[in-house]
Write a protein that holds these residues in place. Sequence first.
Motif, PDB file in Angstrom:
ATOM      1  N   ASP A 165       0.854  -1.184   0.000  1.00 15.74           N
ATOM      2  CA  ASP A 165       0.000   0.000   0.000  1.00 15.74           C
ATOM      3  C   ASP A 165       0.894   1.240   0.000  1.00 15.74           C
ATOM      4  O   ASP A 165       1.608   1.490   0.981  1.00 15.74           O
ATOM      5  CB  ASP A 165      -0.891  -0.019   1.240  1.00 15.74           C
ATOM      6  CG  ASP A 165      -1.757   1.227   1.372  1.00 15.74           C
ATOM      7  OD1 ASP A 165      -1.726   2.084   0.468  1.00 15.74           O
ATOM      8  OD2 ASP A 165      -2.446   1.362   2.398  1.00 15.74           O
ATOM      9  N   PRO A 166       0.890   2.053  -1.073  1.00 14.13           N
ATOM     10  CA  PRO A 166       1.743   3.239  -1.114  1.00 14.13           C
ATOM     11  C   PRO A 166       1.160   4.438  -0.391  1.00 14.13           C
ATOM     12  O   PRO A 166       1.709   5.546  -0.501  1.00 14.13           O
ATOM     13  CB  PRO A 166       1.862   3.506  -2.617  1.00 14.13           C
ATOM     14  CG  PRO A 166       0.551   3.044  -3.178  1.00 14.13           C
ATOM     15  CD  PRO A 166       0.147   1.844  -2.335  1.00 14.13           C
ATOM     16  N   GLY A 167       0.096   4.241   0.373  1.00 16.20           N
ATOM     17  CA  GLY A 167      -0.551   5.353   1.066  1.00 16.20           C
ATOM     18  C   GLY A 167       0.383   6.209   1.898  1.00 16.20           C
ATOM     19  O   GLY A 167       0.314   7.443   1.860  1.00 16.20           O
ATOM     20  N   PRO A 168       1.309   5.607   2.681  1.00 16.55           N
ATOM     21  CA  PRO A 168       2.198   6.434   3.513  1.00 16.55           C
ATOM     22  C   PRO A 168       3.354   7.069   2.748  1.00 16.55           C
ATOM     23  O   PRO A 168       4.151   7.796   3.342  1.00 16.55           O
ATOM     24  CB  PRO A 168       2.756   5.425   4.540  1.00 16.55           C
ATOM     25  CG  PRO A 168       1.916   4.203   4.422  1.00 16.55           C
ATOM     26  CD  PRO A 168       1.418   4.189   3.022  1.00 16.55           C
ATOM     27  N   CYS A 169       3.489   6.808   1.448  1.00 13.61           N
ATOM     28  CA  CYS A 169       4.662   7.213   0.683  1.00 13.61           C
ATOM     29  C   CYS A 169       4.853   8.733   0.750  1.00 13.61           C
ATOM     30  O   CYS A 169       3.989   9.498   0.323  1.00 13.61           O
ATOM     31  CB  CYS A 169       4.520   6.748  -0.758  1.00 13.61           C
ATOM     32  SG  CYS A 169       6.055   6.743  -1.692  1.00 13.61           S
ATOM     33  N   GLY A 170       5.978   9.165   1.308  1.00 14.91           N
ATOM     34  CA  GLY A 170       6.294  10.578   1.425  1.00 14.91           C
ATOM     35  C   GLY A 170       5.773  11.248   2.675  1.00 14.91           C
ATOM     36  O   GLY A 170       6.066  12.423   2.921  1.00 14.91           O
TER      37      GLY A 170
END
Length: 261
Positions: free
Chosen positions: A247-252
């Motif tokens: 899940d790239p939701g937290p990316c950055g």
Amino acid sequence: MAADGLFVGGGQGRGRRAAIEPLRDEVDLQSVVLLVGCAPALGLVADHLNASRGPGRFTWIGRGSAAALADLGARRAQVVGVHFGGDEERSCREIVRALPGRDLRVIGLVAWEGGLAVRRGEALADNLSGLSRRGVRLALRERGAGIQHLFEVAWRRRQPATPPPAPTLIARGHLEAAQAVALGAVDVGLTIGSAARRFGLDFVPLARERFDLVVERRDADDPRITRLLDVLSDGRLRRSLAAWGDDPGPCGDERTPSVAA
């Protein structure tokens, strides 16, 4: 992955010097940024950066969270990835404890589920009781790995009167644990959901957790590190992370580790 050099002699082991024959020129070698951590997503980040123009050449080295933080502390790596069993406050405490007094940036990369992989159709109760049966072969991780802590916490909650089972083998990473199950070397592997699915395995989730990148703030102005942090907002990278299965939701998403120290 092509080698940067060949070992040609000298002592082996911690603290000993070795002779290396470089296979790349010195300028190229000095441009390398090591990404150290257990997440296969780090390999995707490195590939994404190396496929485009810009400063730095990026290499992923798979290591558990505690070992990765030790590498950052010793300046053996510039960027490391960590996770500590689904507890974000504990993750912050572990980062600060491992690197006291350091001014750090902690930036999200992905979220995933940690749990147990089994071959298709082989039942495994989510209370973990099946792991206590005689003859069950189990791939766990080394002490200090975030997913190993997750497993131990889940075991104590469900089986407080019984010690955790001994592993048949210690896997060096999430992919290796899943591969051991797929090859029949073990019956159950401690891994992440995306790795289990890549090997066509069934998966029993134990907890959802976030995988973070840690860099020293003094390195943040290095154009190679700036480039890496900027790419976290790239939609193509996020789609690649999602296609892998994380899940790239937290990316950055940045947070301050000192608030929970």
